[in-house]
Design a protein around this motif. Structure first.
Motif, PDB file in Angstrom:
ATOM      1  N   GLU A  57      46.780  33.015  52.760  1.00 26.41           N
ATOM      2  CA  GLU A  57      47.239  34.300  52.227  1.00 26.41           C
ATOM      3  C   GLU A  57      46.083  35.021  51.544  1.00 26.41           C
ATOM      4  N   LEU A  58      46.021  36.336  51.702  1.00 20.00           N
ATOM      5  CA  LEU A  58      45.028  37.141  51.008  1.00 20.00           C
ATOM      6  C   LEU A  58      45.406  37.208  49.535  1.00 20.00           C
ATOM      7  N   ALA A  59      44.596  36.575  48.679  1.00 20.82           N
ATOM      8  CA  ALA A  59      44.924  36.448  47.260  1.00 20.82           C
ATOM      9  C   ALA A  59      44.226  37.489  46.396  1.00 20.82           C
ATOM     10  N   GLY A  60      43.141  38.060  46.898  1.00 16.64           N
ATOM     11  CA  GLY A  60      42.403  39.056  46.141  1.00 16.64           C
ATOM     12  C   GLY A  60      41.175  39.470  46.905  1.00 16.64           C
ATOM     13  N   GLY A  61      40.529  40.494  46.414  1.00 14.00           N
ATOM     14  CA  GLY A  61      39.317  40.927  47.084  1.00 14.00           C
ATOM     15  C   GLY A  61      38.796  42.236  46.542  1.00 14.00           C
ATOM     16  N   LEU A  62      37.773  42.722  47.217  1.00 14.04           N
ATOM     17  CA  LEU A  62      37.119  43.965  46.805  1.00 14.04           C
ATOM     18  C   LEU A  62      36.501  44.609  48.026  1.00 14.04           C
ATOM     19  N   TYR A  63      36.133  45.876  47.862  1.00 11.49           N
ATOM     20  CA  TYR A  63      35.381  46.535  48.922  1.00 11.49           C
ATOM     21  C   TYR A  63      34.371  47.478  48.297  1.00 11.49           C
ATOM     22  N   GLY A  64      33.357  47.820  49.086  1.00  7.23           N
ATOM     23  CA  GLY A  64      32.337  48.731  48.606  1.00  7.23           C
ATOM     24  C   GLY A  64      31.424  49.179  49.727  1.00  7.23           C
ATOM     25  N   LEU A  65      30.496  50.026  49.366  1.00  6.19           N
ATOM     26  CA  LEU A  65      29.582  50.673  50.293  1.00  6.19           C
ATOM     27  C   LEU A  65      28.186  50.085  50.149  1.00  6.19           C
ATOM     28  N   ALA A  66      27.594  49.661  51.271  1.00  5.77           N
ATOM     29  CA  ALA A  66      26.236  49.119  51.273  1.00  5.77           C
ATOM     30  C   ALA A  66      25.293  50.164  51.854  1.00  5.77           C
ATOM     31  N   LEU A  67      24.267  50.521  51.077  1.00  2.00           N
ATOM     32  CA  LEU A  67      23.231  51.456  51.530  1.00  2.00           C
ATOM     33  C   LEU A  67      21.885  50.889  51.133  1.00  2.00           C
ATOM     34  N   GLY A  68      21.042  50.592  52.112  1.00  2.00           N
ATOM     35  CA  GLY A  68      19.758  49.976  51.799  1.00  2.00           C
ATOM     36  C   GLY A  68      20.006  48.694  51.031  1.00  2.00           C
ATOM     37  N   GLY A  69      19.348  48.547  49.874  1.00  6.94           N
ATOM     38  CA  GLY A  69      19.531  47.372  49.033  1.00  6.94           C
ATOM     39  C   GLY A  69      20.482  47.616  47.871  1.00  6.94           C
ATOM     40  N   ALA A  70      21.347  48.625  48.014  1.00  3.54           N
ATOM     41  CA  ALA A  70      22.327  48.934  46.968  1.00  3.54           C
ATOM     42  C   ALA A  70      23.733  48.700  47.512  1.00  3.54           C
ATOM     43  N   PHE A  71      24.579  48.142  46.656  1.00  2.00           N
ATOM     44  CA  PHE A  71      25.991  47.981  46.992  1.00  2.00           C
ATOM     45  C   PHE A  71      26.795  48.644  45.899  1.00  2.00           C
ATOM     46  N   MET A  72      27.622  49.612  46.289  1.00  2.00           N
ATOM     47  CA  MET A  72      28.476  50.318  45.344  1.00  2.00           C
ATOM     48  C   MET A  72      29.881  49.758  45.470  1.00  2.00           C
ATOM     49  N   ALA A  73      30.262  48.902  44.538  1.00  2.00           N
ATOM     50  CA  ALA A  73      31.602  48.322  44.551  1.00  2.00           C
ATOM     51  C   ALA A  73      32.589  49.421  44.168  1.00  2.00           C
ATOM     52  N   GLU A  74      33.613  49.595  44.974  1.00  2.18           N
ATOM     53  CA  GLU A  74      34.550  50.696  44.772  1.00  2.18           C
ATOM     54  C   GLU A  74      35.834  50.277  44.077  1.00  2.18           C
ATOM     55  N   MET A  95      38.817  46.684  43.437  1.00  2.00           N
ATOM     56  CA  MET A  95      39.210  45.303  43.702  1.00  2.00           C
ATOM     57  C   MET A  95      40.655  45.106  43.289  1.00  2.00           C
ATOM     58  N   PHE A  96      41.239  44.000  43.757  1.00  2.00           N
ATOM     59  CA  PHE A  96      42.624  43.689  43.436  1.00  2.00           C
ATOM     60  C   PHE A  96      42.789  42.173  43.409  1.00  2.00           C
ATOM     61  N   HIS A  97      43.876  41.738  42.815  1.00  2.00           N
ATOM     62  CA  HIS A  97      44.217  40.311  42.882  1.00  2.00           C
ATOM     63  C   HIS A  97      45.732  40.154  42.939  1.00  2.00           C
ATOM     64  N   ARG A  98      46.133  39.136  43.659  1.00  2.00           N
ATOM     65  CA  ARG A  98      47.539  38.735  43.717  1.00  2.00           C
ATOM     66  C   ARG A  98      47.719  37.376  43.059  1.00  2.00           C
ATOM     67  N   GLN A  99      46.591  36.661  42.901  1.00  2.00           N
ATOM     68  CA  GLN A  99      46.595  35.371  42.220  1.00  2.00           C
ATOM     69  C   GLN A  99      45.471  35.389  41.188  1.00  2.00           C
ATOM     70  N   ARG A 100      45.697  34.683  40.109  1.00  2.00           N
ATOM     71  CA  ARG A 100      44.721  34.635  39.022  1.00  2.00           C
ATOM     72  C   ARG A 100      43.338  34.238  39.535  1.00  2.00           C
ATOM     73  N   ASP A 101      42.352  34.970  39.105  1.00  2.00           N
ATOM     74  CA  ASP A 101      40.930  34.732  39.380  1.00  2.00           C
ATOM     75  C   ASP A 101      40.487  35.072  40.801  1.00  2.00           C
ATOM     76  N   ALA A 102      41.396  35.467  41.684  1.00  2.00           N
ATOM     77  CA  ALA A 102      41.012  35.712  43.072  1.00  2.00           C
ATOM     78  C   ALA A 102      39.969  36.827  43.182  1.00  2.00           C
ATOM     79  N   THR A 153      37.047  27.005  38.364  1.00  2.00           N
ATOM     80  CA  THR A 153      37.845  27.470  39.507  1.00  2.00           C
ATOM     81  C   THR A 153      36.991  27.502  40.771  1.00  2.00           C
ATOM     82  N   LEU A 154      35.767  27.989  40.652  1.00  2.00           N
ATOM     83  CA  LEU A 154      34.866  28.044  41.805  1.00  2.00           C
ATOM     84  C   LEU A 154      34.568  26.639  42.336  1.00  2.00           C
ATOM     85  N   ARG A 155      34.265  25.704  41.428  1.00  5.69           N
ATOM     86  CA  ARG A 155      33.944  24.328  41.844  1.00  5.69           C
ATOM     87  C   ARG A 155      35.136  23.634  42.499  1.00  5.69           C
ATOM     88  N   GLN A 156      36.343  23.982  42.054  1.00  6.79           N
ATOM     89  CA  GLN A 156      37.539  23.366  42.626  1.00  6.79           C
ATOM     90  C   GLN A 156      37.818  23.865  44.041  1.00  6.79           C
TER      91      GLN A 156
END
Length: 167
Positions: free
Chosen positions: A84-101, A103-110, A28-31
């Motif tokens: 169209e927004l098919a999926g995504g995620l959000y999180g908090l970046a502090l220094g060299g750490a990312f805390m993923a909070e 995610m959602f998807h509206r299409q497979r694998d998004a 999917t990524l390569r496509q």
């Protein structure tokens, strides 16, 4: 007497240096089905993450995350398809750490494409820790690692002391 902790033990992280990408997701990524964008639709991402039967993302919490987004501490990674927004995620970046909070998807694998994009971005920008808190069905495909609290806190401290930049 032990103090109660509000964080899970063990804590689940995704390895930035050895993320497992299953064959089908790799295809999917390569496509190139999805276009990845960063921080272009944060309000829509958090709203989509909260739009489920049971959610911990209250309107008040969404307001706090939006304020942190406006300050440059919270970020979204979005997977778009055909404008169209098919999926995504959000999180908090502090220094060299990312805390993923969340995610959602509206299409497979998004959302999974967004995770891979996040990992690549974090790796390229000098981050050392991607905290996903718990393993879920969606994140289990990446073969996350569970760290005992002591190991997690040690890695978190080192990551917080480093100077990575998400932007």
């Amino acid at each position: 007497r032990a103090r109660p902790h509000s964080s899970p033990d063990p804590r689940t992280v995704l390895p930035l240096d050895a993320l497992h990408v299953p064959r089908r997701l790799g295809r999917t990524l390569r496509q190139g089905r999805f276009e990845l964008r960063v921080d272009t639709a944060f309000p829509e991402v958090i709203a989509a993450c909260a739009d489920r039967d049971e959610t911990w993302i209250s309107p008040e919490l969404a307001d706090v995350y939006t304020e942190l987004f406006d300050q440059g501490h919270v970020h979204s990674v979005e997977a778009w398809r055909d404008g169209e927004l098919a999926g995504g995620l959000y999180g908090l970046a502090l220094g060299g750490a990312f805390m993923a909070e969340s995610m959602f998807h509206r299409q497979r694998d998004a959302s999974k494409v967004a995770v891979v994009g996040l990992v690549e971005r974090l790796r390229d920008r000098g981050f050392s820790l991607l905290d996903i808190q718990f393993e879920t069905k969606a994140t289990s495909i990446f073969r996350p690692r569970k760290l005992p609290r002591r190991d997690y806190l040690r890695r978190l401290q080192a990551a917080l002391e480093s100077s990575a930049s998400f932007g």
